[in-house]
Motif scaffolding. Sequence first.
Motif, PDB file in Angstrom:
ATOM      1  N   SER A 102       9.551   5.638   9.425  1.00  0.00           N
ATOM      2  CA  SER A 102       9.670   4.117   8.887  1.00  0.00           C
ATOM      3  C   SER A 102       8.292   3.391   9.589  1.00  0.00           C
ATOM      4  CB  SER A 102      11.035   3.540   9.296  1.00  0.00           C
ATOM      5  OG  SER A 102      11.223   3.477  10.711  1.00  0.00           O
ATOM      6  N   HIS A 103       8.087   3.565  10.771  1.00  0.00           N
ATOM      7  CA  HIS A 103       6.927   2.573  11.224  1.00  0.00           C
ATOM      8  C   HIS A 103       5.665   3.084  10.486  1.00  0.00           C
ATOM      9  CE1 HIS A 103       3.803   2.030  14.741  1.00  0.00           C
ATOM     10  NE2 HIS A 103       4.314   0.843  14.145  1.00  0.00           N
ATOM     11  N   ALA A 104       5.461   4.402  10.144  1.00  0.00           N
ATOM     12  CA  ALA A 104       4.194   4.815   9.505  1.00  0.00           C
ATOM     13  C   ALA A 104       4.386   4.172   8.025  1.00  0.00           C
ATOM     14  CB  ALA A 104       4.248   6.380   9.113  1.00  0.00           C
ATOM     15  N   ILE A 105       5.296   4.133   7.263  1.00  0.00           N
ATOM     16  CA  ILE A 105       5.504   3.605   6.091  1.00  0.00           C
ATOM     17  C   ILE A 105       5.120   2.057   6.308  1.00  0.00           C
ATOM     18  CG2 ILE A 105       7.059   2.954   4.246  1.00  0.00           C
ATOM     19  CD1 ILE A 105       8.556   5.435   4.842  1.00  0.00           C
ATOM     20  N   LYS A 106       5.626   1.172   7.054  1.00  0.00           N
ATOM     21  CA  LYS A 106       5.147  -0.106   7.352  1.00  0.00           C
ATOM     22  C   LYS A 106       3.757  -0.411   7.703  1.00  0.00           C
ATOM     23  CE  LYS A 106       9.663  -1.518   9.340  1.00  0.00           C
ATOM     24  NZ  LYS A 106      10.363  -1.751  10.346  1.00  0.00           N
ATOM     25  N   LEU A 107       3.159   0.565   8.369  1.00  0.00           N
ATOM     26  CA  LEU A 107       1.811   0.465   8.609  1.00  0.00           C
ATOM     27  C   LEU A 107       0.928   0.759   7.344  1.00  0.00           C
ATOM     28  CD1 LEU A 107       1.431   2.439  12.079  1.00  0.00           C
ATOM     29  CD2 LEU A 107       1.311   0.022  11.702  1.00  0.00           C
ATOM     30  N   ILE A 108       1.278   1.691   6.264  1.00  0.00           N
ATOM     31  CA  ILE A 108       0.614   1.850   5.422  1.00  0.00           C
ATOM     32  C   ILE A 108       0.990   0.612   4.286  1.00  0.00           C
ATOM     33  CG2 ILE A 108       0.516   3.248   3.187  1.00  0.00           C
ATOM     34  CD1 ILE A 108       1.233   5.600   5.580  1.00  0.00           C
ATOM     35  N   ALA A 109       2.233   0.196   4.193  1.00  0.00           N
ATOM     36  CA  ALA A 109       2.683  -0.714   3.373  1.00  0.00           C
ATOM     37  C   ALA A 109       1.782  -2.210   3.364  1.00  0.00           C
ATOM     38  CB  ALA A 109       3.935  -1.068   3.324  1.00  0.00           C
ATOM     39  N   ARG A 110       1.358  -2.446   4.598  1.00  0.00           N
ATOM     40  CA  ARG A 110       0.742  -3.627   4.875  1.00  0.00           C
ATOM     41  C   ARG A 110      -0.629  -3.745   4.635  1.00  0.00           C
ATOM     42  NH1 ARG A 110       0.566  -3.484  11.386  1.00  0.00           N
ATOM     43  NH2 ARG A 110       2.785  -3.801  11.441  1.00  0.00           N
ATOM     44  N   VAL A 111      -1.222  -2.719   4.103  1.00  0.00           N
ATOM     45  CA  VAL A 111      -2.660  -2.439   3.673  1.00  0.00           C
ATOM     46  C   VAL A 111      -2.565  -2.620   2.045  1.00  0.00           C
ATOM     47  CG1 VAL A 111      -4.797  -1.006   3.512  1.00  0.00           C
ATOM     48  CG2 VAL A 111      -3.322  -1.145   5.577  1.00  0.00           C
ATOM     49  N   GLY A 118       4.588  10.173  16.045  1.00  0.00           N
ATOM     50  CA  GLY A 118       3.945  10.605  15.120  1.00  0.00           C
ATOM     51  C   GLY A 118       4.916  11.124  14.009  1.00  0.00           C
ATOM     52  N   ILE A 119       4.274  11.658  12.812  1.00  0.00           N
ATOM     53  CA  ILE A 119       5.032  12.086  11.682  1.00  0.00           C
ATOM     54  C   ILE A 119       4.489  13.372  11.529  1.00  0.00           C
ATOM     55  CG2 ILE A 119       5.958  10.071  10.849  1.00  0.00           C
ATOM     56  CD1 ILE A 119       3.763  10.199   8.746  1.00  0.00           C
ATOM     57  N   VAL A 120       5.065  14.265  10.578  1.00  0.00           N
ATOM     58  CA  VAL A 120       4.821  15.566   9.885  1.00  0.00           C
ATOM     59  C   VAL A 120       4.464  15.106   8.663  1.00  0.00           C
ATOM     60  CG1 VAL A 120       4.877  17.859   9.408  1.00  0.00           C
ATOM     61  CG2 VAL A 120       5.791  16.908  11.678  1.00  0.00           C
ATOM     62  N   VAL A 121       3.385  15.542   7.767  1.00  0.00           N
ATOM     63  CA  VAL A 121       3.211  15.286   6.519  1.00  0.00           C
ATOM     64  C   VAL A 121       4.066  16.554   5.837  1.00  0.00           C
ATOM     65  CG1 VAL A 121       1.547  15.275   4.397  1.00  0.00           C
ATOM     66  CG2 VAL A 121       0.934  14.187   6.621  1.00  0.00           C
ATOM     67  N   GLY A 175       1.859  19.542   6.631  1.00  0.00           N
ATOM     68  CA  GLY A 175       1.552  20.130   7.760  1.00  0.00           C
ATOM     69  C   GLY A 175       0.749  19.418   8.838  1.00  0.00           C
ATOM     70  N   ASP A 176       0.083  18.455   8.323  1.00  0.00           N
ATOM     71  CA  ASP A 176      -0.743  17.501   9.265  1.00  0.00           C
ATOM     72  C   ASP A 176       0.151  16.552   9.993  1.00  0.00           C
ATOM     73  OD1 ASP A 176      -3.196  18.773   8.130  1.00  0.00           O
ATOM     74  OD2 ASP A 176      -3.410  16.878   6.660  1.00  0.00           O
ATOM     75  N   ILE A 177      -0.170  16.481  11.145  1.00  0.00           N
ATOM     76  CA  ILE A 177       0.744  15.693  12.133  1.00  0.00           C
ATOM     77  C   ILE A 177      -0.099  14.189  12.231  1.00  0.00           C
ATOM     78  CG2 ILE A 177       1.778  15.449  14.284  1.00  0.00           C
ATOM     79  CD1 ILE A 177       1.550  18.426  14.287  1.00  0.00           C
ATOM     80  N   VAL A 178       0.509  13.209  11.586  1.00  0.00           N
ATOM     81  CA  VAL A 178      -0.155  11.858  11.557  1.00  0.00           C
ATOM     82  C   VAL A 178       0.353  11.172  13.075  1.00  0.00           C
ATOM     83  CG1 VAL A 178      -0.500   9.555  10.644  1.00  0.00           C
ATOM     84  CG2 VAL A 178      -0.219  11.575   9.383  1.00  0.00           C
ATOM     85  N   LEU A 179      -0.801  10.972  13.992  1.00  0.00           N
ATOM     86  CA  LEU A 179      -0.624  10.139  15.081  1.00  0.00           C
ATOM     87  C   LEU A 179      -0.891   8.740  15.222  1.00  0.00           C
ATOM     88  CD1 LEU A 179      -2.200  13.167  17.379  1.00  0.00           C
ATOM     89  CD2 LEU A 179       0.270  12.720  16.854  1.00  0.00           C
ATOM     90  N   GLN A 180      -1.868   8.238  14.497  1.00  0.00           N
ATOM     91  CA  GLN A 180      -2.378   6.828  14.272  1.00  0.00           C
ATOM     92  C   GLN A 180      -2.662   6.609  12.874  1.00  0.00           C
ATOM     93  OE1 GLN A 180      -5.654   6.163  16.923  1.00  0.00           O
ATOM     94  NE2 GLN A 180      -4.102   5.937  18.677  1.00  0.00           N
ATOM     95  N   GLY A 194       0.808  -1.061  -0.104  1.00  0.00           N
ATOM     96  CA  GLY A 194      -0.036   0.016   0.088  1.00  0.00           C
ATOM     97  C   GLY A 194       0.726   1.287   0.227  1.00  0.00           C
ATOM     98  N   TRP A 195       0.404   2.485  -0.482  1.00  0.00           N
ATOM     99  CA  TRP A 195       0.969   3.731  -0.666  1.00  0.00           C
ATOM    100  C   TRP A 195      -0.194   4.622  -0.724  1.00  0.00           C
ATOM    101  CZ3 TRP A 195       0.597   6.655  -4.965  1.00  0.00           C
ATOM    102  CH2 TRP A 195       1.656   7.975  -5.210  1.00  0.00           C
ATOM    103  N   ILE A 196       0.183   5.966  -0.214  1.00  0.00           N
ATOM    104  CA  ILE A 196      -0.820   6.936  -0.130  1.00  0.00           C
ATOM    105  C   ILE A 196      -0.406   8.166  -0.734  1.00  0.00           C
ATOM    106  CG2 ILE A 196      -2.153   5.725   1.619  1.00  0.00           C
ATOM    107  CD1 ILE A 196      -1.003   8.073   3.670  1.00  0.00           C
ATOM    108  N   GLY A 197       1.031   8.224  -1.070  1.00  0.00           N
ATOM    109  CA  GLY A 197       1.551   9.567  -1.703  1.00  0.00           C
ATOM    110  C   GLY A 197       1.808  10.687  -0.902  1.00  0.00           C
ATOM    111  N   ILE A 198       2.496  10.481   0.268  1.00  0.00           N
ATOM    112  CA  ILE A 198       3.018  11.482   1.046  1.00  0.00           C
ATOM    113  C   ILE A 198       4.472  11.583   1.263  1.00  0.00           C
ATOM    114  CG2 ILE A 198       0.903  11.792   2.326  1.00  0.00           C
ATOM    115  CD1 ILE A 198       2.173  10.198   4.814  1.00  0.00           C
ATOM    116  N   GLU A 199       4.993  12.456   1.647  1.00  0.00           N
ATOM    117  CA  GLU A 199       6.241  12.780   2.075  1.00  0.00           C
ATOM    118  C   GLU A 199       6.390  12.934   3.735  1.00  0.00           C
ATOM    119  OE1 GLU A 199       8.804  15.687  -0.169  1.00  0.00           O
ATOM    120  OE2 GLU A 199       7.599  15.876  -1.760  1.00  0.00           O
ATOM    121  N   ILE A 200       7.366  12.142   4.287  1.00  0.00           N
ATOM    122  CA  ILE A 200       7.114  12.150   5.650  1.00  0.00           C
ATOM    123  C   ILE A 200       8.390  12.669   6.285  1.00  0.00           C
ATOM    124  CG2 ILE A 200       7.426  10.427   7.318  1.00  0.00           C
ATOM    125  CD1 ILE A 200       5.644   8.301   5.905  1.00  0.00           C
ATOM    126  N   GLN A 201       8.061  13.551   7.455  1.00  0.00           N
ATOM    127  CA  GLN A 201       9.214  14.117   8.157  1.00  0.00           C
ATOM    128  C   GLN A 201       8.997  13.467   9.689  1.00  0.00           C
ATOM    129  OE1 GLN A 201       9.335  18.385   8.091  1.00  0.00           O
ATOM    130  NE2 GLN A 201      11.058  18.335   9.769  1.00  0.00           N
TER     131      GLN A 201
END
Length: 161
Positions: free
Chosen positions: A119-128, A84-87, A104-109, A60-67
């Motif tokens: 890297s954790h966010a990418i893994k969570l998205i990739a498994r979908v 968390g991460i900043v988009v 600028g959105d801050i992804v928490l979950q 899975g992929w959603i097309g965001i750059e992560i900080q």
Amino acid sequence: AINPGNSGGALVNAFGHLVGINTAIYSRSGGSQGIGFAIPVDNAKEVMEQIITHGHVVRGWIGIEIQNLTTELAESFNLDSTNGIVVAGVLNNGPAAKAGLRPGDIVLQINGEQVIDGSHAIKLIARVAPGNEVEVDFLRNGEKQQQKVITSQRPIVQRDS
């Protein structure tokens, strides 16, 4: 030991159980003394099964750059934690953009699981699997929001040779 040319061999524990696939070594001499790197066996099995089933790896992929959310960024957003991460960016017409996520959105979950870092966010998205929903909980201007994003498969970029 991982010597030049024998990457891809089994990494086994003292009981003979496969724990990883050797990939590379970092050494000053170029020999087997140094730091060895391996892919965990669970990751290798998942990739193998996808290649057998689909002919390629499907994530899975959603097309965001992560900080990553640094201590300084967390403080500036009045957050108690760096989880968390900043988009940092959103691909035009990508899944995240279509769902309304913004830089600028801050992804928490993601799917109810607390995001630790990029890297954790990418893994969570990739498994979908592509075409399925991922639920993203985020902060925008200090306000908690939730959005469902339909994952896609990352587009293949054609490069000039």
